[in-house]
Design an enzyme around this catalytic site. Structure first.
Site, PDB file in Angstrom:
ATOM      1  N   LYS A 196       0.848  -1.197   0.000  1.00 46.24           N
ATOM      2  CA  LYS A 196       0.000   0.000   0.000  1.00 46.24           C
ATOM      3  C   LYS A 196       0.873   1.232   0.000  1.00 46.24           C
ATOM      4  CE  LYS A 196      -3.900   2.258   0.451  1.00 46.24           C
ATOM      5  NZ  LYS A 196      -3.468   3.062  -0.725  1.00 46.24           N
TER       6      LYS A 196
ATOM      7  N   LYS B 255       5.134   2.368   8.308  1.00 48.38           N
ATOM      8  CA  LYS B 255       4.026   3.267   8.632  1.00 48.38           C
ATOM      9  C   LYS B 255       2.754   2.454   8.884  1.00 48.38           C
ATOM     10  CE  LYS B 255       4.044   6.813   5.939  1.00 48.38           C
ATOM     11  NZ  LYS B 255       3.825   7.696   4.764  1.00 48.38           N
TER      12      LYS B 255
ATOM     13  N   LYS C 103       5.249   1.865  -2.968  1.00 45.76           N
ATOM     14  CA  LYS C 103       5.308   3.277  -3.390  1.00 45.76           C
ATOM     15  C   LYS C 103       5.716   3.299  -4.847  1.00 45.76           C
ATOM     16  CE  LYS C 103       5.379   6.558  -0.793  1.00 45.76           C
ATOM     17  NZ  LYS C 103       4.603   7.586  -0.163  1.00 45.76           N
TER      18      LYS C 103
ATOM     19  N   THR D  24      -4.237  13.220   6.055  1.00 46.22           N
ATOM     20  CA  THR D  24      -2.833  13.239   6.476  1.00 46.22           C
ATOM     21  C   THR D  24      -2.603  14.416   7.414  1.00 46.22           C
ATOM     22  OG1 THR D  24      -2.313  12.291   4.326  1.00 46.22           O
ATOM     23  CG2 THR D  24      -0.447  13.039   5.657  1.00 46.22           C
TER      24      THR D  24
ATOM     25  N   ASN E 207      -1.093  19.366  -0.378  1.00 44.60           N
ATOM     26  CA  ASN E 207      -2.241  18.837   0.363  1.00 44.60           C
ATOM     27  C   ASN E 207      -1.945  18.748   1.870  1.00 44.60           C
ATOM     28  OD1 ASN E 207      -3.217  16.048   1.655  1.00 44.60           O
ATOM     29  ND2 ASN E 207      -4.870  16.860   0.410  1.00 44.60           N
TER      30      ASN E 207
ATOM     31  N   SER F 215      -6.977   5.930   3.846  1.00 47.22           N
ATOM     32  CA  SER F 215      -6.955   5.115   2.624  1.00 47.22           C
ATOM     33  C   SER F 215      -7.442   3.698   2.930  1.00 47.22           C
ATOM     34  CB  SER F 215      -5.536   5.033   2.053  1.00 47.22           C
ATOM     35  OG  SER F 215      -5.258   6.142   1.238  1.00 47.22           O
TER      36      SER F 215
HETATM   37  N1  GLU Z   1       1.338   8.870  -0.010  1.00 41.86           N
HETATM   38  C1  GLU Z   1       0.822   8.837   1.309  1.00 41.86           C
HETATM   39  C2  GLU Z   1       1.892   8.402   2.285  1.00 41.86           C
HETATM   40  O1  GLU Z   1       3.061   8.561   2.053  1.00 41.86           O
HETATM   41  C3  GLU Z   1      -0.477   8.056   1.415  1.00 41.86           C
HETATM   42  C4  GLU Z   1      -0.390   6.598   1.069  1.00 41.86           C
HETATM   43  C5  GLU Z   1      -1.739   5.915   0.968  1.00 41.86           C
HETATM   44  O2  GLU Z   1      -2.741   6.533   1.246  1.00 41.86           O
HETATM   45  O3  GLU Z   1      -1.733   4.728   0.598  1.00 41.86           O
HETATM   46  O4  GLU Z   1       1.606   7.953   3.351  1.00 41.86           O
END
Ligand code: GLU
Length: 436
Positions: free
Chosen positions: A91, A115, A127, A211, A242, A370
């Protein structure tokens, strides 16, 4: 036994040595490995845990030919890293940026594993990134690139495999195009492929703010611990995308005075506090906060060294390094970005008594909502914004408490403690699967 293997590891005292020698690595993947190594060692876990986690399970390199508006074909390079699937599908977001690199994607996917584990989400880390400059592209070109990227990855992602989301320079519209392209390829509607979608396509209420909301929950908890009253406290924010802008709006609601903001093009400073709703409107119109009424220009370097209670790096990696860590004067550093502080810089700030909320905890609100979005997509049953925010609050406070407890009990930095909480869960999953 395993412990002795661990103590022989050359990474052992790398942070201390690097500080003495005034050198540090800025390679994000090396940094990610170092953080994992330290946490594995601190918990006395078998070295197999580090071995399983030091490299992503898979990294895909794709080329995406796009017909540009001038009629010519231009091929873009994109990546998708799937770091670990030990607790669930990969994810994490997709970033569009000229500086995207393989090592950055590897590191960012690794950080996503940690995370998700720190919050306890049933996901591993992923990612993606595309090397491009979205500011120089038309909407049509961006759409073609987004569709091309997900087409190239279609066999490797999916609701049970790897679920992308927004990251730097990507947004709900881009998620909508990707979801549409993937759904057309599969022949059925697949909202669970991707999160951060427009609400009409199955996006979650509250995902846009999530976030920033998580960052502010962490700041509130940290302020409580150090006896800082947020009403009237001061803050500086690096980054006004954002995450930076939502963090600013929500801190403003709590009575925090935001005295400085910088974005990719410039900055704004007002010692009596920036009017945040005006700054948000101004940014929408001009793409920068520079020139906002009642403010002076300020650089990123000046902002990081400002006399404020709370410093929020909400932009990119490696912003606080050995070169400037001793200049940071804030009491709390809330890492809204991924990897904004090098381990050496973190250690210097810890020695100065600065409470740092590490990225994998601080910005976890985004991936948490998410997760809620994906659950809603799978159930085809949608929640109100109040429900989403209440669930987010609970998960963030639990995660903060878990990290803070280890920080206090083991007398380690919040970063080390967050990695320890996360790696414990990952190691438990490895044991339960029979991997170690
Ligand atoms: N890009 C965001 C992060 O670094 C969100 C990732 C997501 O929602 O899967 O946490």
């Amino acid at each position: 036994m395993e412990m002795s293997t661990m103590t022989q590891d050359p990474a052992k005292d790398i942070v201390a040595t690097n500080i003495e020698q005034q050198k540090e690595t800025l390679n994000p993947h090396e940094i990610a490995r170092l953080l994992i190594n330290n946490a594995t060692r601190e918990l006395g876990l078998p070295s197999a845990v580090y071995e399983y986690l030091k490299e992503p399970e898979r990294v895909l390199h794709v080329s995406i030919p796009v017909r540009m508006d001038n009629g010519e074909i231009k091929t873009f390079v994109g990546y998708r890293g799937q770091h670990s699937t030990v607790v669930g599908p990969a994810k994490g977001g997709v970033r569009f940026h000229p500086e995207v690199s393989l090592d950055e994607v590897k590191a960012l996917s690794t950080w996503m594993t940690f995370k998700c584990a720190v919050v306890g989400l049933p996901y591993g880390g992923g990612k993606g990134g595309v090397i491009c400059d979205p500011q120089q592209m038309s909407k049509r070109e961006l759409e073609a690139l987004s569709r091309g990227y997900i087409r190239a990855l279609a066999d490797f992602v999916g609701p049970d495999r790897d679920i992308p989301a927004p990251d730097v320079n990507t947004n709900p519209q881009i998620m909508g195009w990707m979801m549409d392209e993937y759904s057309k390829m599969k022949g059925y509607n697949a909202p669970g492929l991707i999160t951060g979608k427009p609400m009409i396509l199955g996006g979650s209420a509250g995902r846009g703010a999530a976030t920033g909301r998580g960052v502010v929950i962490c700041i509130r908890e940290a302020a409580n611990r150090i006896g800082l009253n947020l009403r009237g406290a001061t803050a500086a924010i690096q980054g006004f995308g954002n995450v930076g802008s939502w963090t600013a709006m929500l801190l403003d609601e709590l009575g925090v005075k935001i005295t400085a903001i910088v974005d990719a093009r410039g900055g704004a400073y007002n010692p009596s506090g920036i009017h945040i709703p005006e700054a948000v409107e101004y940014y929408k119109e001009h793409g920068t906060v520079t020139g906002l009424a009642h403010t002076q220009n300020i650089t990123s370097a000046e902002l990081l060294a400002m006399e404020v209670d709370i410093l929020v790096p909400a932009a990119l990696e490696n912003q606080i390094t050995l070169a400037n860590a001793d200049q940071v004067k804030a009491r709390i550093v809330a890492e809204a970005a991924n990897g904004p502080t090098t381990p050496e810089a973190g250690r210097i700030m810890t020695e100065k008594g600065i409470l740092q909320i590490p990225d994998i905890l601080c910005n976890a609100g985004g991936v948490t909502v998410s997760y809620f979005e994906w659950v809603q997509n799978i159930q085809n049953y949608y929640w109100t914004e109040e429900e989403v925010n209440a669930k987010l609050e609970l998960m963030m406070v639990n995660a903060f408490n878990a990290v803070y407890k280890v920080h206090e009990q083991r007398k380690v930095s919040m970063r080390r403690s967050a990695y320890m909480v996360a790696i414990k869960r990952l190691a438990d999953a490895m044991t339960a699967r029979g991997w170690i």
